[in-house]
Design a protein around this motif. Structure first.
Motif, mmCIF file in Angstrom:
data_model
loop_
_atom_site.group_PDB
_atom_site.id
_atom_site.type_symbol
_atom_site.label_atom_id
_atom_site.label_comp_id
_atom_site.label_asym_id
_atom_site.label_seq_id
_atom_site.Cartn_x
_atom_site.Cartn_y
_atom_site.Cartn_z
ATOM 1 N N ARG A 219 33.346 38.335 44.286
ATOM 2 C CA ARG A 219 34.142 39.526 44.911
ATOM 3 C C ARG A 219 35.746 39.543 44.053
ATOM 4 O O ARG A 219 36.533 40.333 43.654
ATOM 5 C CB ARG A 219 34.418 40.017 46.143
ATOM 6 C CG ARG A 219 32.886 40.164 46.788
ATOM 7 C CD ARG A 219 32.876 40.629 48.076
ATOM 8 N NE ARG A 219 33.697 39.605 49.005
ATOM 9 C CZ ARG A 219 32.985 38.716 49.689
ATOM 10 N NH1 ARG A 219 31.744 38.473 49.589
ATOM 11 N NH2 ARG A 219 33.586 38.032 50.476
ATOM 12 N N PHE A 220 36.319 38.196 44.437
ATOM 13 C CA PHE A 220 37.777 38.076 44.136
ATOM 14 C C PHE A 220 38.050 38.061 42.703
ATOM 15 O O PHE A 220 38.885 38.715 42.097
ATOM 16 C CB PHE A 220 38.250 36.720 44.559
ATOM 17 C CG PHE A 220 38.667 36.694 46.037
ATOM 18 C CD1 PHE A 220 38.256 37.635 47.075
ATOM 19 C CD2 PHE A 220 39.778 35.918 46.483
ATOM 20 C CE1 PHE A 220 38.627 37.557 48.198
ATOM 21 C CE2 PHE A 220 39.956 35.630 47.814
ATOM 22 C CZ PHE A 220 39.535 36.697 48.820
ATOM 23 N N ARG A 221 37.095 37.321 41.841
ATOM 24 C CA ARG A 221 36.943 37.436 40.464
ATOM 25 C C ARG A 221 37.065 38.858 39.634
ATOM 26 O O ARG A 221 37.725 39.243 38.814
ATOM 27 C CB ARG A 221 36.132 36.718 39.822
ATOM 28 C CG ARG A 221 36.151 36.257 38.194
ATOM 29 C CD ARG A 221 35.436 35.338 37.782
ATOM 30 N NE ARG A 221 35.774 34.940 36.535
ATOM 31 C CZ ARG A 221 36.317 33.916 36.176
ATOM 32 N NH1 ARG A 221 36.540 32.782 36.965
ATOM 33 N NH2 ARG A 221 36.814 33.739 35.010
ATOM 34 N N LYS A 222 35.947 39.688 40.303
ATOM 35 C CA LYS A 222 35.850 41.149 39.875
ATOM 36 C C LYS A 222 37.180 41.889 40.248
ATOM 37 O O LYS A 222 37.732 42.449 39.172
ATOM 38 C CB LYS A 222 34.751 41.834 40.454
ATOM 39 C CG LYS A 222 34.580 43.028 40.046
ATOM 40 C CD LYS A 222 33.292 43.704 40.678
ATOM 41 C CE LYS A 222 33.052 45.262 40.207
ATOM 42 N NZ LYS A 222 31.838 45.839 40.860
ATOM 43 N N ARG A 223 37.912 41.718 41.275
ATOM 44 C CA ARG A 223 38.892 42.203 41.565
ATOM 45 C C ARG A 223 40.218 41.799 40.964
ATOM 46 O O ARG A 223 41.153 42.693 40.474
ATOM 47 C CB ARG A 223 39.422 42.098 43.174
ATOM 48 C CG ARG A 223 40.637 42.876 43.592
ATOM 49 C CD ARG A 223 40.863 42.793 45.111
ATOM 50 N NE ARG A 223 42.030 43.230 45.578
ATOM 51 C CZ ARG A 223 42.591 43.122 46.876
ATOM 52 N NH1 ARG A 223 41.691 42.634 47.779
ATOM 53 N NH2 ARG A 223 43.740 43.574 47.065
ATOM 54 N N LEU A 224 40.356 40.443 40.703
ATOM 55 C CA LEU A 224 41.420 39.977 39.848
ATOM 56 C C LEU A 224 41.487 40.538 38.200
ATOM 57 O O LEU A 224 42.574 40.705 37.713
ATOM 58 C CB LEU A 224 41.362 38.530 39.765
ATOM 59 C CG LEU A 224 41.844 37.789 41.195
ATOM 60 C CD1 LEU A 224 41.331 36.286 41.085
ATOM 61 C CD2 LEU A 224 43.182 38.150 41.506
#
Length: 276
Positions: A219-224
């Motif tokens: 989730r974080f990677r997609k958001r970053l």
């Protein structure tokens, strides 16, 4: 401040994260300008204390500056004959004795910032506090940074700095010393995400580690990449999961040991990379 004591000078270099060399008169035979034990601290530009001036001090300062410029220098001993038959780089000293001078590198100490001093963060702080580092503990919850709770760090070897950040913990990133290794483990995923984004925008940091599951990181990677606009190469600066993969225990103290060991391995890799 030339009248600063050598101990204060060493502390000043550490606080400024500047390398230096501690120069000590190790042995004296016969007559010499200073007795054994006299000390001089040499920084990139300044010196504090004295080992007697003249050729001995001038040569020691020259060599100390060469050591400061070198990667991972080792301690050295310099021997001097103080008589008029020896041609020296900085003139003649005719005291008639011999002097041995020890040069000890004062490397820049490592710095670590732990964002989130909950159960795992406090256990990690207890371990890291036994290392000769600057340890920054950051949390948005004031009750986790009280003297009573952090009393377990009272015997710390590290220099411990606390940062209470009720609103924007990521603002601390800009204040951290160059090369600080950052570990993100707050109580709030949104806070973790904001810290990851801000850390990638802060160009003076060392390694960046994030605690959490593979699903959290996806989730974080997609958001970053999306909202943050970071490319894959930059996002890959964040290491997750942190810790040693073959230590699978979930207890806070076990996780802390694993994370600390992984970080010490990073320190060793940095040291080897700096060696000539």
């Amino acid at each position: 401040m030339p009248d600063m004591t050598w101990i204060a000078a060493v502390a000043r270099l550490r606080a400024r994260r500047e390398p230096g060399v501690l120069v000590t008169v190790a042995t004296v035979r016969g007559h010499a300008p200073r007795d054994a034990g006299a000390k001089l601290v040499v920084g990139r530009t300044g010196t504090w204390g004295s080992i007697g001036g003249g050729n001995v001090e001038a040569v020691a300062v020259d060599r100390a500056r060469e050591m400061i410029a070198a990667a991972a220098p080792e301690p050295e001993m310099l021997d001097f004959a103080l008589n008029d038959k020896v041609t020296n780089r900085h003139g003649v000293q005719c005291c008639g004795g011999t002097v041995a001078v020890l040069l000890e590198p004062l490397p820049v100490v490592r710095a670590v910032a732990v964002f989130g001093v909950g159960h795992v963060g406090l256990e990690l702080a207890r371990i890291l506090a036994r290392q000769d580092i600057d340890l920054h503990l950051v949390d948005s919850r004031a009750e986790l940074l009280t003297e009573e709770r952090l009393g377990v760090l009272s015997d710390a070897v590290a220099q411990v700095h606390t940062h209470h950040t009720p609103l924007l913990p990521e603002e601390v990133l800009a204040e951290l010393p160059p090369g600080t290794h950052v570990l993100i483990m707050t109580h709030d995923h949104a806070e973790d995400a904001a810290l990851c984004d801000a850390a990638l925008r802060t160009d003076h940091l060392g390694s960046i580690g994030l605690i959490g599951s593979a699903a959290k990181w996806a989730r974080f990677r997609k958001r970053l990449a999306g909202e943050g606009g970071h490319d894959d190469a930059l996002i890959d600066r964040i290491k997750t999961p942190i810790g040693l993969a073959d230590i699978t225990g979930k207890e806070p103290a076990t996780i802390a040991v694993s994370v600390a060991a992984d970080l010490l391995r990073t320190f060793e890799a940095d040291f080897e990379a700096d060696r000539p």
